[in-house]
Design an enzyme around this catalytic site. Sequence first.
Site, PDB file in Angstrom:
ATOM      1  N   GLN A 271     -47.558  28.102 -27.108  1.00  0.00           N
ATOM      2  CA  GLN A 271     -48.293  29.173 -27.781  1.00  0.00           C
ATOM      3  C   GLN A 271     -49.170  28.547 -28.869  1.00  0.00           C
ATOM      4  OE1 GLN A 271     -48.276  32.176 -26.722  1.00  0.00           O
ATOM      5  NE2 GLN A 271     -46.350  32.482 -25.640  1.00  0.00           N
ATOM      6  N   GLU A 321     -40.139  27.248 -13.921  1.00  0.00           N
ATOM      7  CA  GLU A 321     -41.460  26.822 -14.402  1.00  0.00           C
ATOM      8  C   GLU A 321     -42.099  25.899 -13.374  1.00  0.00           C
ATOM      9  OE1 GLU A 321     -43.654  27.129 -17.108  1.00  0.00           O
ATOM     10  OE2 GLU A 321     -44.789  25.560 -16.092  1.00  0.00           O
ATOM     11  N   CYS A 392     -49.971  38.314 -22.508  1.00  0.00           N
ATOM     12  CA  CYS A 392     -51.155  38.113 -23.356  1.00  0.00           C
ATOM     13  C   CYS A 392     -52.346  38.858 -22.759  1.00  0.00           C
ATOM     14  CB  CYS A 392     -51.463  36.626 -23.512  1.00  0.00           C
ATOM     15  SG  CYS A 392     -51.766  35.796 -21.949  1.00  0.00           S
TER      16      CYS A 392
END
Length: 436
Positions: A271, A321, A392
């Site tokens: 981030q 991931e 986001c």
Amino acid sequence: MVVELAVDRVVAGGAGLAEHEGRKVFVPFAAPWERVRARLVSSKRDYAVARIEEVLEPSPVRVEPRCPLYGRCGGCQFQHISSEGQLVVKKLVLADALQRIGKVFTVVRNCAGSSEPWHYRNKTQYPLAEGPRPLVGFYRAGTHQVIDAPACLVHPPAFDRLRRDFVDALERSREPVYDERSHRGNVRHLIVRGTGRELLAIVVTRTGRLAPTLVESLAASPGVAGVVQNINPDRTNRILGPRFRVFAGRDYLEQRILGRRLRVSAPSFFQVNTAAAEALCRKVLKHLAPTGAEHVLDLFSGVGMLTLAVAGFVRRVTGIELDPDAVKDAQSNAAANDIPNCDFVCGDVDRAIEAVEHADAVVIDPPRKGCAPATLDRVAALRPKRIVYVSCHPATLARDLARLAGHGYRVRDVEPVDMFPQTFHVEAVASLDWTG
Ligand SMILES: C[S@@+](CC[C@H](N)C(=O)[O-])C[C@H]1O[C@@H](n2cnc3c(N)ncnc32)[C@H](O)[C@@H]1O
């Protein structure tokens, strides 16, 4: 044509919205609740775009932008709106997307303000262009024309100094600057990351070594932890290529989150706002409200920031991931912080989720494009009691929440996080409960 417009609100993408002769008019750099005189600069069948010539009655949240590059640089579209006003606008943009796109009617909480609405970024990507001196700056709004950026108010002043050192060293080195139109030249981007000890990545087209003077003088700049080279030989808008090489020092940076030191290697996502990332971890935990007995699935787990934040409060967490460097970072972060109850799967969430047999709760934090419908269907089929979705991008969040709602999940509430002050970007945490 010049017209007078009443701007009712600001919409996703940052423009003000007004109406003229029954058509919607988008007005960049307008604040909500103001009257402007504006020139119609583009006109389509359903909408027009207007450029402000004069603010006739300023919005109560309009302020003087601080940055000399405001309006020219492509970032910081909200500098003319007070910090408090930005929080209100982001909440309204989020609520609008949820209702209009997802038909999700739920509680949207107030966006808590950032402790530092300026100088908060831990990462800046500078494109380069030829000039009398090499130009290392930002893209002019809506273009790929590079404008000089001696200072930026949303990243730390140390980045400005490193940028200056880089320009000096690049000029001395005579390394050719990349030109994207002709696809000639070599040095195409400088990326600065860190909060104190910075990692510099020089993005180039050629595989060969860079001029030693360039690398040596950068490595010697105060505060530099490492210099790496990224090789991107393609004609593309994508900044990074697949390969990194270490020039000097280390090839990773360190971030401190909730008292833990996290290793973030050069290609890995983190981030951009460290203080807000910490607030995000706290909010995810609050929305998850774990009992301590859960096996949690953390989809799109990056370097394990959320995984590790959650691990202390649940029985087990499994992160999934795609990026192998981020997975290695996550594993090393778990070990370095003495957190034994988490594991990480390296793979595409869309496929890896097929092998998952059970989850009591799921955290989802995808890239802007959100999740594939089949992935959401699979998550819902696991029947976790709670899903916490971090996003986001309000539009894809709305779409994905609607899909989960279709499987019997109730969107309990959505909470914006002030991750990107001065810009129109909105980060949000949504929690959903199984109602079946
Ligand atoms: C928004 S980041 C979130 C990372 C992490 N949760 C954090 O807060 O630091 C999204 C992550 O998803 C990863 N990613 C993108 N597409 C993916 C996919 N198809 N499968 C698994 N991971 C993916 C990216 O590499 C990135 O680390």
